[in-house]
Write a protein that holds these residues in place. Sequence first.
Motif, PDB file in Angstrom:
ATOM      1  N   GLN A  13       0.809  -1.218   0.000  1.00 56.17           N
ATOM      2  CA  GLN A  13       0.000   0.000   0.000  1.00 56.17           C
ATOM      3  C   GLN A  13       0.848   1.276   0.000  1.00 56.17           C
ATOM      4  OE1 GLN A  13      -3.393   0.178  -0.127  1.00 56.17           O
ATOM      5  NE2 GLN A  13      -3.335  -2.037  -0.438  1.00 56.17           N
ATOM      6  N   ARG A  14       2.155   1.143  -0.118  1.00 56.23           N
ATOM      7  CA  ARG A  14       3.063   2.293  -0.004  1.00 56.23           C
ATOM      8  C   ARG A  14       2.675   3.444  -0.932  1.00 56.23           C
ATOM      9  NH1 ARG A  14       7.285   5.038  -1.572  1.00 56.23           N
ATOM     10  NH2 ARG A  14       8.950   5.574  -0.132  1.00 56.23           N
ATOM     11  N   THR A  15       2.400   3.159  -2.173  1.00 55.75           N
ATOM     12  CA  THR A  15       2.063   4.207  -3.146  1.00 55.75           C
ATOM     13  C   THR A  15       0.804   4.956  -2.727  1.00 55.75           C
ATOM     14  OG1 THR A  15       3.047   2.867  -4.890  1.00 55.75           O
ATOM     15  CG2 THR A  15       1.612   4.657  -5.577  1.00 55.75           C
ATOM     16  N   MET A  16      -0.209   4.246  -2.304  1.00 55.66           N
ATOM     17  CA  MET A  16      -1.462   4.887  -1.902  1.00 55.66           C
ATOM     18  C   MET A  16      -1.289   5.653  -0.581  1.00 55.66           C
ATOM     19  SD  MET A  16      -3.455   4.479  -4.346  1.00 55.66           S
ATOM     20  CE  MET A  16      -4.962   5.100  -3.645  1.00 55.66           C
ATOM     21  N   LEU A  18       1.469   7.045   0.368  1.00 52.28           N
ATOM     22  CA  LEU A  18       2.211   8.249  -0.014  1.00 52.28           C
ATOM     23  C   LEU A  18       1.268   9.292  -0.601  1.00 52.28           C
ATOM     24  CD1 LEU A  18       4.921   9.680  -0.246  1.00 52.28           C
ATOM     25  CD2 LEU A  18       5.228   8.586  -2.468  1.00 52.28           C
ATOM     26  N   ARG A  19       0.341   8.877  -1.456  1.00 49.83           N
ATOM     27  CA  ARG A  19      -0.640   9.824  -2.022  1.00 49.83           C
ATOM     28  C   ARG A  19      -1.474  10.476  -0.929  1.00 49.83           C
ATOM     29  NH1 ARG A  19      -3.166   6.654  -7.214  1.00 49.83           N
ATOM     30  NH2 ARG A  19      -1.261   6.639  -8.453  1.00 49.83           N
ATOM     31  N   ARG A  28       5.517  16.531  -1.247  1.00 47.58           N
ATOM     32  CA  ARG A  28       6.038  15.169  -1.321  1.00 47.58           C
ATOM     33  C   ARG A  28       7.152  14.914  -0.295  1.00 47.58           C
ATOM     34  NH1 ARG A  28       5.399  11.017  -4.884  1.00 47.58           N
ATOM     35  NH2 ARG A  28       7.093   9.515  -4.942  1.00 47.58           N
ATOM     36  N   GLU A  32       7.096  11.913   2.295  1.00 50.53           N
ATOM     37  CA  GLU A  32       8.134  10.865   2.331  1.00 50.53           C
ATOM     38  C   GLU A  32       8.686  10.706   3.742  1.00 50.53           C
ATOM     39  OE1 GLU A  32       9.352   8.743   0.110  1.00 50.53           O
ATOM     40  OE2 GLU A  32       8.541   9.491  -1.781  1.00 50.53           O
TER      41      GLU A  32
END
Length: 185
Positions: A13-16, A18-19, A28, A32
């Motif tokens: 789920q890292r990408t979501m 991060l969003r 960003r 991060e």
Amino acid sequence: MGDDGLEAVFLAQRTMLLRLLVARLGNRDDAEDALQDMWLRIDQLAEQPIAQPAAFLYRVAANLATDRRIAAGRRGNRDAGWVETQPGAEEVPDPERTLVARREWQAVEAAIGEMPERMATALRMFRLEARPQRAIAEQLGISVSGVEKLLQRAYRKIQDRLEPGGVDSAEARRLDKERGSDRAG
């Protein structure tokens, strides 16, 4: 689900995540950093099974973003308050003004040193200790109008010391002459 399971869900789920953090924090880089904090805390976050690990991670991310926004707001308020309390350039005396003020203070101290003891005592009690005239009168054993007269004479002695033509006028003229020759050169 153990730590390995929570780490696996985090990585999936890292990408979501991060969003979500970018949307909540506004940039960003901060997102991060928050995500890195989450990764480092996963060991502490779940030592017992979690029924819905993805929902758990999203809630942790949202809470972390909220905490960071609150901290940033407090930091901004603290920094703004600090800046507001600092003197501006126009409030910081230049060396010439400092020298003149120091010499004037020395003249005031000299004038106080030459005053009769009772007059100097009344002046110190009134101006430095901020005592009311009535209390000064009681302590000195005189009337309030007597204290007023002592203070008036004390102020006059100080004024005479500071005015041109007074005791320190030669020193003031010398300073003015030096300033004039500095400006001409």
